[in-house]
Design a protein around this motif. Structure first.
Motif, PDB file in Angstrom:
ATOM      1  N   PRO A  13       0.848  -1.198   0.000  1.00 39.93           N
ATOM      2  CA  PRO A  13       0.000   0.000   0.000  1.00 39.93           C
ATOM      3  C   PRO A  13       0.882   1.245   0.000  1.00 39.93           C
ATOM      4  O   PRO A  13       2.109   1.165   0.114  1.00 39.93           O
ATOM      5  CB  PRO A  13      -0.781  -0.127   1.316  1.00 39.93           C
ATOM      6  CG  PRO A  13      -0.639  -1.544   1.738  1.00 39.93           C
ATOM      7  CD  PRO A  13       0.669  -2.016   1.202  1.00 39.93           C
ATOM      8  N   VAL A  14       0.278   2.401  -0.073  1.00 38.16           N
ATOM      9  CA  VAL A  14       1.023   3.659  -0.110  1.00 38.16           C
ATOM     10  C   VAL A  14       1.545   4.001   1.286  1.00 38.16           C
ATOM     11  O   VAL A  14       0.798   3.987   2.265  1.00 38.16           O
ATOM     12  CB  VAL A  14       0.138   4.805  -0.635  1.00 38.16           C
ATOM     13  CG1 VAL A  14       0.873   6.142  -0.556  1.00 38.16           C
ATOM     14  CG2 VAL A  14      -0.295   4.517  -2.074  1.00 38.16           C
ATOM     15  N   PHE A  15       2.860   4.268   1.362  1.00 38.10           N
ATOM     16  CA  PHE A  15       3.480   4.803   2.559  1.00 38.10           C
ATOM     17  C   PHE A  15       3.592   6.320   2.417  1.00 38.10           C
ATOM     18  O   PHE A  15       3.712   6.836   1.288  1.00 38.10           O
ATOM     19  CB  PHE A  15       4.889   4.240   2.767  1.00 38.10           C
ATOM     20  CG  PHE A  15       4.940   2.781   3.115  1.00 38.10           C
ATOM     21  CD1 PHE A  15       4.291   2.294   4.235  1.00 38.10           C
ATOM     22  CD2 PHE A  15       5.675   1.901   2.331  1.00 38.10           C
ATOM     23  CE1 PHE A  15       4.357   0.946   4.570  1.00 38.10           C
ATOM     24  CE2 PHE A  15       5.755   0.551   2.658  1.00 38.10           C
ATOM     25  CZ  PHE A  15       5.088   0.072   3.782  1.00 38.10           C
ATOM     26  N   ASP A  26       2.312   5.465  -8.521  1.00 39.58           N
ATOM     27  CA  ASP A  26       1.798   4.777  -9.709  1.00 39.58           C
ATOM     28  C   ASP A  26       2.304   3.343  -9.834  1.00 39.58           C
ATOM     29  O   ASP A  26       1.817   2.564 -10.658  1.00 39.58           O
ATOM     30  CB  ASP A  26       2.124   5.570 -10.982  1.00 39.58           C
ATOM     31  CG  ASP A  26       3.625   5.716 -11.228  1.00 39.58           C
ATOM     32  OD1 ASP A  26       4.430   5.047 -10.550  1.00 39.58           O
ATOM     33  OD2 ASP A  26       3.997   6.525 -12.113  1.00 39.58           O
ATOM     34  N   GLY A  27       3.318   2.973  -9.022  1.00 42.22           N
ATOM     35  CA  GLY A  27       3.852   1.628  -9.068  1.00 42.22           C
ATOM     36  C   GLY A  27       4.718   1.337 -10.267  1.00 42.22           C
ATOM     37  O   GLY A  27       5.174   0.206 -10.450  1.00 42.22           O
ATOM     38  N   LYS A  28       5.006   2.352 -11.094  1.00 43.03           N
ATOM     39  CA  LYS A  28       5.786   2.160 -12.320  1.00 43.03           C
ATOM     40  C   LYS A  28       7.114   2.903 -12.312  1.00 43.03           C
ATOM     41  O   LYS A  28       8.059   2.496 -12.990  1.00 43.03           O
ATOM     42  CB  LYS A  28       4.966   2.612 -13.531  1.00 43.03           C
ATOM     43  CG  LYS A  28       3.652   1.858 -13.708  1.00 43.03           C
ATOM     44  CD  LYS A  28       2.856   2.414 -14.890  1.00 43.03           C
ATOM     45  CE  LYS A  28       1.537   1.688 -15.052  1.00 43.03           C
ATOM     46  NZ  LYS A  28       0.727   2.228 -16.176  1.00 43.03           N
ATOM     47  N   THR A  29       7.183   4.003 -11.580  1.00 46.71           N
ATOM     48  CA  THR A  29       8.364   4.856 -11.591  1.00 46.71           C
ATOM     49  C   THR A  29       9.217   4.564 -10.366  1.00 46.71           C
ATOM     50  O   THR A  29       8.772   4.731  -9.227  1.00 46.71           O
ATOM     51  CB  THR A  29       7.971   6.344 -11.583  1.00 46.71           C
ATOM     52  OG1 THR A  29       7.049   6.583 -12.643  1.00 46.71           O
ATOM     53  CG2 THR A  29       9.197   7.221 -11.732  1.00 46.71           C
ATOM     54  N   ASP A  62       5.930  16.106   1.951  1.00 45.22           N
ATOM     55  CA  ASP A  62       5.614  14.706   2.222  1.00 45.22           C
ATOM     56  C   ASP A  62       5.822  13.866   0.973  1.00 45.22           C
ATOM     57  O   ASP A  62       5.410  14.245  -0.126  1.00 45.22           O
ATOM     58  CB  ASP A  62       4.168  14.570   2.705  1.00 45.22           C
ATOM     59  CG  ASP A  62       3.959  15.178   4.085  1.00 45.22           C
ATOM     60  OD1 ASP A  62       4.957  15.608   4.693  1.00 45.22           O
ATOM     61  OD2 ASP A  62       2.802  15.229   4.538  1.00 45.22           O
ATOM     62  N   GLN A  63       6.483  12.727   1.155  1.00 43.46           N
ATOM     63  CA  GLN A  63       6.769  11.826   0.037  1.00 43.46           C
ATOM     64  C   GLN A  63       5.881  10.603   0.138  1.00 43.46           C
ATOM     65  O   GLN A  63       5.921   9.861   1.122  1.00 43.46           O
ATOM     66  CB  GLN A  63       8.234  11.403   0.074  1.00 43.46           C
ATOM     67  CG  GLN A  63       8.632  10.389  -0.981  1.00 43.46           C
ATOM     68  CD  GLN A  63       8.826  11.008  -2.349  1.00 43.46           C
ATOM     69  OE1 GLN A  63       9.522  11.992  -2.502  1.00 43.46           O
ATOM     70  NE2 GLN A  63       8.209  10.411  -3.356  1.00 43.46           N
ATOM     71  N   LYS A  64       5.038  10.412  -0.866  1.00 39.99           N
ATOM     72  CA  LYS A  64       4.204   9.219  -0.912  1.00 39.99           C
ATOM     73  C   LYS A  64       4.846   8.202  -1.851  1.00 39.99           C
ATOM     74  O   LYS A  64       5.316   8.561  -2.944  1.00 39.99           O
ATOM     75  CB  LYS A  64       2.789   9.567  -1.380  1.00 39.99           C
ATOM     76  CG  LYS A  64       2.008  10.427  -0.380  1.00 39.99           C
ATOM     77  CD  LYS A  64       0.568  10.615  -0.815  1.00 39.99           C
ATOM     78  CE  LYS A  64      -0.206  11.449   0.189  1.00 39.99           C
ATOM     79  NZ  LYS A  64      -0.317  10.775   1.502  1.00 39.99           N
TER      80      LYS A  64
END
Length: 396
Positions: A57-59, A99-102, A176-178
């Motif tokens: 999941p997103v941190f 995005d799970g790609k970069t 903030d970095q997601k």
């Protein structure tokens, strides 16, 4: 004597042209030969190499998170494959944009671990003594583990696996970095015509004494001539990582490094617990920022087996690269030898820093036997009944 032609001479031009034609023909033939070999090799390349990819999941890195305190994610993995039997051959962990790609900086990965259910595995494979339930660990400096060609960790595709991954953030961010963590497991299905050699894993870790005067884990009567100088006395960096040895001393494998340089040798023979003489074929490294090196020493022969050097990030707190060991031939290790793990840290700041120092050794399992069909069937029945046991380790 060879004749040398001036390129301005007519005969020279004809000779040079002929020479170029000959060279071109030879080059075309050579390229054709290489392409043919590549095609043949491609045709003979195993097609049973496969991967399993998972995404966390997103941190949110909205504050500083030191080692072992950041948000984390744990999940059980589905069956790796439809086939019964597989070999694990590699493991990757990457920090990714939402995005799970970069792919983004690996500095946001504290650790990414893959655990097996050692109760099932030991029963199925009758493995060589204690098996570390943690198959792989990845942290800063090394985001990929690729076992040497011809080697793998055998398991049934339906054995329970658990992925644990944790956020790290040691540097202030402008905002903030997601992000997400990505896991890739590399494996191959069983191929009787191209059998792999089985490996088993042992993790050995540096330690510091937190209660007691002798830094020799599980050694009642240490002999510095035989066992080396013993580990340092330090404050524990966190509650996790503390343990008692067999003679009542208290240690931690997650200790505080004060400002300055620190050399910490730890006797790891008992932790290594070799079941027989064997060879190590891959060594992965787990260190924290400000580490300079981690060295595995054979005290009996007074020689270094492997020393990993570290390159820290120059403008931020972090590790850019750690050296790892990979070899088809392997390094011999012996049950009657004493082994020491020596970490070197250089805390260049004015405040205390936390540290760990581990090597994950992948050793040849000389007693490996493929489980019987009856045992495979029993596992399937247990899994269908909901059986699952995972010892959550105290030390990451």
């Amino acid at each position: 004597h060879p004749v040398v032609y001036d390129s301005t001479d007519g005969i020279g031009k004809i000779a040079m042209k002929s020479w170029h034609l000959i060279c071109s023909a030879v080059l075309i033939l050579a390229i054709g030969l290489v392409v043919t070999i590549m095609i043949q090799r491609g045709a003979n390349r195993p097609t049973n190499q496969r991967t399993k990819v998972l995404m966390s999941p997103v941190f949110t890195a909205d504050q500083l998170y030191r080692s072992m305190v950041g948000p984390h994610f744990t999940t059980k993995l589905p069956s790796l494959d439809e086939s019964d039997f597989v070999w694990l051959t590699g493991y990757e962990a990457q920090a990714m944009a939402v995005d799970g790609k970069t792919e983004i900086s690996q500095e946001f990965i504290c650790h990414s671990d893959l655990y097996m259910d050692f109760r099932y595995h030991n029963n199925l494979f009758q493995t060589s003594g204690f098996i570390d339930p943690r198959l792989f660990i990845i942290s800063q400096g090394q985001h990929t583990i690729k076992l040497p060609p011809g080697f793998g960790i055998p398991m049934l595709s339906k054995e329970p696996l658990t992925w644990m991954t944790q956020l790290l953030n040691l540097n202030p961010q402008s905002q903030d970095q997601k992000l997400r963590h990505k896991l890739t497991i590399h494996y191959t299905t069983d191929d009787p015509e191209n059998p792999l050699k089985a490996l088993f894993q042992r993790t050995i870790s540096g330690a510091a004494v937190i209660d007691g005067s002798e830094g020799y884990p599980n050694v009642a009567q240490p002999d510095p001539e035989k066992h080396g100088p013993g580990c340092l006395t330090r404050e524990a960096a966190a509650a996790l990582g503390r343990y008692s040895d067999s003679v009542g001393r208290r240690f931690t494998n997650h200790w505080v490094v004060p400002p300055g340089k620190e050399v910490n040798p730890t006797l790891v023979t008992q932790l290594l617990n070799l079941p027989y003489d064997t060879t190590v074929h891959y060594i992965a490294i787990h260190l924290h920022p400000f580490a300079e090196s981690l060295e595995l020493v054979d005290l009996t022969e007074n020689k270094t087996l492997f020393k990993s050097h570290v390159r820290n990030t120059p403008d931020r707190i972090g590790i850019e690269h750690v050296e790892y060991f990979s070899s088809v031939e392997g390094l011999p290790m012996y049950t009657d030898h004493e082994y020491q793990l020596t970490s070197v840290y250089n805390n260049t700041t004015s405040e205390n820093q936390d540290s760990m120092a581990s090597m994950c050794l992948y050793l040849h399992d000389k007693q490996y036997r493929k489980p019987s069909p009856e045992k495979v069937l029993k596992l399937k029945r247990d899994m269908a009944a909901g059986g699952h046991f995972l010892r959550k380790p105290a030390n990451h």
